[in-house]
Design an enzyme around this catalytic site. Structure first.
Site, PDB file in Angstrom:
ATOM      1  N   GLY A 132      33.449  26.210  28.339  1.00  0.00           N
ATOM      2  CA  GLY A 132      34.191  25.098  28.931  1.00  0.00           C
ATOM      3  C   GLY A 132      33.923  23.792  28.199  1.00  0.00           C
ATOM      4  N   TYR A 133      34.515  23.637  27.043  1.00  0.00           N
ATOM      5  CA  TYR A 133      34.368  22.405  26.252  1.00  0.00           C
ATOM      6  C   TYR A 133      35.643  21.559  26.343  1.00  0.00           C
ATOM      7  CZ  TYR A 133      30.098  23.676  23.590  1.00  0.00           C
ATOM      8  OH  TYR A 133      28.822  23.969  23.199  1.00  0.00           O
ATOM      9  N   SER A 166      39.191  30.260  26.658  1.00  0.00           N
ATOM     10  CA  SER A 166      39.448  31.672  26.354  1.00  0.00           C
ATOM     11  C   SER A 166      38.745  32.575  27.349  1.00  0.00           C
ATOM     12  CB  SER A 166      38.945  32.018  24.949  1.00  0.00           C
ATOM     13  OG  SER A 166      39.629  31.272  23.995  1.00  0.00           O
ATOM     14  N   GLU A 249      28.945  29.022  16.687  1.00  0.00           N
ATOM     15  CA  GLU A 249      30.344  29.455  16.670  1.00  0.00           C
ATOM     16  C   GLU A 249      30.886  29.424  15.244  1.00  0.00           C
ATOM     17  OE1 GLU A 249      32.877  27.194  19.274  1.00  0.00           O
ATOM     18  OE2 GLU A 249      34.485  28.663  19.137  1.00  0.00           O
ATOM     19  N   SER A 378      38.997  22.486  13.955  1.00  0.00           N
ATOM     20  CA  SER A 378      40.236  22.641  13.173  1.00  0.00           C
ATOM     21  C   SER A 378      39.953  22.460  11.673  1.00  0.00           C
ATOM     22  CB  SER A 378      41.262  21.601  13.624  1.00  0.00           C
ATOM     23  OG  SER A 378      40.819  20.318  13.231  1.00  0.00           O
ATOM     24  N   ASN A 379      40.919  22.835  10.856  1.00  0.00           N
ATOM     25  CA  ASN A 379      40.756  22.683   9.398  1.00  0.00           C
ATOM     26  C   ASN A 379      40.428  21.238   9.025  1.00  0.00           C
ATOM     27  OD1 ASN A 379      41.252  25.356   8.974  1.00  0.00           O
ATOM     28  ND2 ASN A 379      43.051  25.065   7.675  1.00  0.00           N
TER      29      ASN A 379
END
Ligand SMILES: Cc1cc2nc3c(=O)[nH]c(=O)nc-3n(C[C@H](O)[C@H](O)[C@H](O)COP(=O)(O)OP(=O)(O)OC[C@H]3O[C@@H](n4cnc5c(N)ncnc54)[C@H](O)[C@@H]3O)c2cc1C
Length: 401
Positions: A132-133, A166, A249, A378-379
């Site tokens: 839960g971020y 997720s 992660e 993200s990238n």
């Protein structure tokens, strides 16, 4: 670095193969390796049973120290296990978040009581976790989290909204980054709470994705409660703990995902040979390029992770994340090129609920790969990290309009 198996690696590989050969039978083998992203509900109960089979054989939580119920496996052994797992087409794992993120975080920052309470059920495959971020206004800018936790006697009371969570619909617990001191500066007022999902104050609403499945969800906390001792790393120390989880992660936990890529590329190559697309000079070039980059990726990942021993992922983990996420996205596009017009026709199994058809494996992978350049940082965020921590550029300006 010598990447050939040493005698002890050969023995370990043999042990993994024997286990899988003996146990990956019946309903487990019938899953055919399915159950990954975009396919997460497929055979879920069977996959939960499989998790227990793995646990009984001592094949969950390989990298955890022995004293915490793991195998204390080296990085090489974890790579070998994942390679063999992918090669055997074993089922998609159901508790990647618990095993790869929560577990290592608790091992480094949890109290002995938290470790004793929470690690064994993860190891046994009995309790599933979600992360839960992210919130509507806190994704890349995680320190902007607004979900609040207020102490009430022996409990924390949590109120706020998370998003893109997720597997929240399958999880028993969530580790929630929340604000416990609204008066403190952005990073200082956060705490990392462990919150049970099965309670009246938690509502999970699925979000339908491009794959037509709902791997992620919105999660609403409305007076949700958790015991006061379920704060990891101390009240107000949530930022440090949250970053440690992110380091896991981006580092070791991601390794597992990319080991299935070889199987996917092999399928695309076989498809091109079968449908005549291997005669297309441009597609041939792209297939060869994909093979070259996959080979580079494997070596680079092994090299960049070989020094990892703790929660701090080296900045090189950002290079690996950026490279594999972008590579897999291009592979999906290549797969659609090899499928040709057939890519536009759903070729998965019939869907009884609406008389239509589901996505085929390559179609699903093409769609899911879009998300891989977003989650886990993200990238653009990975490039920022590389800019600052590898190239030594000055920090990104903050708060500039
Ligand atoms: C499949 C999937 C699963 C996920 N699962 C979870 C989960 O389980 N738990 C959870 O908490 N979150 C989860 N997420 C959320 C994920 O962590 C966020 O989507 C991600 O951090 C980006 O945040 P955002 O979506 O709010 O985009 P934003 O942060 O709003 O970014 C929007 C765009 O701006 C760019 N950008 C933002 N800041 C900068 C900057 N400083 N410099 C340059 N570019 C920038 C980003 O790269 C992006 O392109 C998941 C996401 C996906 C796609």
């Amino acid at each position: 670095m010598d990447l050939r198996d040493r005698p002890e690696d050969v023995a370990f590989r043999h042990e993994v193969r024997c286990f899988l050969h003996e146990h990956l039978v019946g309903e487990f083998a019938e899953l055919g390796g399915r159950g990954g992203s975009g396919d997460e509900t497929f055979g879920f109960e069977v996959r939960r049973r499989w998790e227990r089979v793995l646990a009984e054989g001592g094949w969950t939580c390989l990298g955890w120290p022995v004293e915490h119920g793991g195998r204390g496996a080296s990085m090489t052994e974890q790579v070998i296990f994942n390679e063999e797992y992918a090669r055997a087409a074993a089922p998609g794992r159901v508790n990647v978040v618990g095993e790869g993120l929560l577990g290592p975080t608790l091992i480094h920052y949890g109290t002995p009581e938290q470790q004793a309470r929470f690690l064994p059920p993860v190891r046994a495959g009995a309790e599933l976790w979600c992360q839960g971020y992210s919130e509507p206004d806190a994704g890349s800018d995680l320190a902007n989290v607004k979900t609040r936790a207020v102490r009430d006697g022996d409990e924390w009371v949590v109120t706020g909204q998370k998003v893109w969570t997720s597997l929240a619909h399958q999880a028993d617990w969530c580790f929630v980054v929340c604000r416990t001191d609204p008066a403190a500066s952005r990073h200082r007022g956060l705490s990392y709470l462990l919150v049970p999902m099965d309670q009246p104050g938690v509502e999970v609403r699925p979000i339908t994705q491009m794959t037509r499945t709902s791997e992620f969800n919105e999660v609403f906390f409305d007076g949700a409660r958790t015991q006061v001792q379920n704060v990891v790393g101390g009240v107000g120390d949530g930022w440090r703990v949250a970053l440690a989880t992110l380091a896991f992660e981006r580092g070791v936990a991601l390794l597992g995902y990319q080991l299935g890529f070889r199987r996917e590329l092999d399928r695309i190559v076989a498809l091109a040979a079968a449908n005549g697309k291997s005669g297309d000079p441009v597609l041939r070039q792209r297939l060869a390029q994909a093979h070259i980059e996959l080979t580079i990726m494997r070596y680079n990942t092994l090299r960049s992770l070989s020094g990892v021993d703790g929660p701090v992922a080296p900045p090189e983990a950002s290079i690996a994340k950026l490279f594999w996420g972008s590579w897999h996205r291009r592979l999906g596009e290549l797969a659609m090129g090899v499928l040709g017009p057939a890519a536009t026709v759903l070729d998965g199994e019939p869907l009884p609920e609406n008389g239509g058809y589901g996505l085929g494996d390559l179609q699903r992978s093409f769609l899911v790969a879009r998300s891989e350049t977003i989650y886990g940082g993200s990238n653009q965020i990975q490039r920022n990290i590389i800019g600052e921590r590898v190239l030594g550029l000055p920090p990104e300006p903050k708060g500039v309009a």
